[in-house]
Design an enzyme around this catalytic site. Sequence first.
Site, short mmCIF file in Angstrom:
data_model
loop_
_atom_site.label_atom_id
_atom_site.label_comp_id
_atom_site.label_asym_id
_atom_site.label_seq_id
_atom_site.Cartn_x
_atom_site.Cartn_y
_atom_site.Cartn_z
CE LYS A 6 -3.33 2.61 3.08
NZ LYS A 6 -4.24 2.61 4.26
CG ASP B 138 -5.46 7.93 4.60
OD1 ASP B 138 -6.47 8.59 4.12
OD2 ASP B 138 -5.70 6.97 5.24
CE LYS C 176 -6.89 8.52 8.32
NZ LYS C 176 -7.48 7.50 8.92
CG ASP D 97 -2.03 5.14 5.09
OD1 ASP D 97 -1.77 4.00 5.79
OD2 ASP D 97 -3.00 5.70 4.64
CG ASP E 102 -10.09 7.56 6.80
OD1 ASP E 102 -8.98 7.55 6.05
OD2 ASP E 102 -10.22 7.51 8.05
CD GLU F 195 -6.62 5.20 2.53
OE1 GLU F 195 -7.93 5.38 3.36
OE2 GLU F 195 -5.76 5.16 2.80
NE ARG G 268 -11.14 -1.44 3.62
CZ ARG G 268 -11.62 -1.10 4.84
NH1 ARG G 268 -12.87 -1.92 4.82
NH2 ARG G 268 -11.22 -0.99 6.00
N1 BES Z 1 -4.36 4.37 7.03
C1 BES Z 1 -5.67 3.91 7.87
C2 BES Z 1 -5.08 3.09 8.86
C3 BES Z 1 -4.61 3.47 10.10
C4 BES Z 1 -5.46 4.31 10.90
C5 BES Z 1 -3.20 3.14 10.18
C6 BES Z 1 -4.55 4.55 12.30
C7 BES Z 1 -2.71 3.51 11.38
C8 BES Z 1 -3.23 3.98 12.39
C9 BES Z 1 -6.71 3.45 6.88
O1 BES Z 1 -6.55 4.42 5.66
C10 BES Z 1 -7.89 3.96 7.44
O2 BES Z 1 -8.19 5.02 7.51
N2 BES Z 1 -8.86 3.06 7.82
C11 BES Z 1 -9.99 3.17 8.35
C12 BES Z 1 -10.99 2.33 7.86
C13 BES Z 1 -12.32 2.56 8.37
C14 BES Z 1 -12.94 3.68 7.68
C15 BES Z 1 -13.29 1.58 8.06
C16 BES Z 1 -9.71 3.12 9.94
O3 BES Z 1 -9.12 2.27 10.37
O4 BES Z 1 -10.16 3.78 10.91
ZN ZN Z 2 -4.98 4.81 4.69
MN MN Z 3 -7.84 5.97 5.22
#
Ligand code: BES
Ligand code: ZN
Ligand code: MN
Length: 495
Positions: free
Chosen positions: A251, A256, A263, A274, A333, A335, A337
């Site tokens: 990835k 992000d 966020k 990220d 968010d 993104e 996947r």
């Molecule tokens: N890059 C983030 C995941 C992440 C969050 C990594 C905090 C490290 C610390 C990912 O793109 C994301 O935002 N995931 C969301 C998914 C949710 C919207 C289903 C998450 O984990 O909050």
């Molecule tokens: Zn992310």
């Molecule tokens: Mn995200």
Amino acid sequence: MDFQLKPLGLVQAATEKADALVVLVPAAGTDGKDRLASLIAAARKSGDLGDKPGKQLAAYRPEGIAATRLVLAAVGQGDAAAVRSAVLAAVQALKAAAPKRIVVLFAGTADAAAIAAAVSAAADASYVYTTTKSKPEPRSLRQCVIGVDKPAPLKTAFDTAVAMVHGVEFAKEWGNRPGNHCTPSQLAEAARSLAKAPRLKCEVLGPKEVAALGMGAFMAVAQGSAEPLRFVVLRYQGAPKGVAPQVLVGKGITFDTGGVSLKPAAEMDEMKFDMCGAASVLGVFRALGELQPAINVIGLIPACENMNDGRAIKPGDVVTSMSGQTIEILNTDAEGRLILCDALDYAKRFAPEAVIDIATLTGACVIALGGVRSGLFSTDDALAEALHSAGEASQDRCWRLPLDDEYAEGLKTQFADVANVAGRAGGAITAAKFLQRFTSDFAWAHLDIAGTAWKSGAAKGSTGRPVPLLLTYLLGRQGTAASPAPSAKRVRKPS
Ligand code: BES
Ligand code: ZN
Ligand code: MN
């Protein structure tokens, strides 16, 4: 930093000129009449050293020792984990003295894993980030000599460990760079720079080529950014052409923001990390170029920003992935996947032996496993076992989580084939269930490194994980191509 493996016993070590001599002292043994052996015996007798790994005793200009500083560091039974914590503690404690040359002496026995632990710990503890500092204070440690009784049988392990450090530091560098110094284009250039090594090739696709491939999910994430997307294809060919490759997919979200599903401001800067999945793929290729093992490996990196903009995707938008499956983007968010699913579909064309994606995918994985173990998901037991044991061997651990079909229930929607998010419960697993829909043609594993790829707080920075796990796994594939894991599904024809 320069590492050397040298034949050294206690007697010779006492005459080695260095800014510091770190002696790894096991719980028992090392009796002798020489200066170091007597010092160790005295420290043991007094109880000042003990045998708990991490415990240490230091002296400045001790008599009869050529090194400026002497550190006795307890390693208990001398296993790799103990050696790692002893060397980390010793090199950290020496930081104020800014040593240029240190000698790490194994007073007891040293096996391959212990040597690798000493090398990686010395590198970790002395690493400094300098790229965006105006007056950088570079790493003071120039040379680290590893002293052992008999170096010859440990030479391969040592060379592997040194290449692994180079890979880890390459991954750290790109992970640590801020988003404006690590754009998708710059990340692709970093990949291209690796292709100078023998047997290594790099191809970079831009928006036009990606559109022609029909990567609608990847393009949807990138469309909110002024930075053009990049899709990197790295190829390392160390085995004959017909040998099915291992494919790594990283990835590469270079920043992000969350997009329209923005966020919160607190700690949002950490979303520059990220792209650590992508960085780990680059780190692995850096090490492959150096080690030239007899395997074939493909590295795929979808790289873009996830921004909030007039052109950005909106919650509820439906896009068509390269596989043909339509996706309702309920949360912009989620993104990672979306860019991974197109890269996973692209992986089919290599008729891979296995495909492993590496991603800072979910905050839920951080809640589940913290920063100790990465999340491991796999549709193939043999592959899961191989990755798990590679993590144990390299002290870059992971833990397998389930993929029961019931976890996919929440991804159902009336407006597309699948939604990109389910509820909050089991968030790391539902993300993996989403990815699984794009992996039916090969043995697949997914590593969620959201908790392990970087450290927050005072020690904020990229860890270079899971380069050690991945490299150890890949090196273990050498010579196994003729007899693939029995449960590995293989596709022979490109689709
Ligand atoms: N890059 C983030 C995941 C992440 C969050 C990594 C905090 C490290 C610390 C990912 O793109 C994301 O935002 N995931 C969301 C998914 C949710 C919207 C289903 C998450 O984990 O909050
Ligand atoms: Zn992310
Ligand atoms: Mn995200």
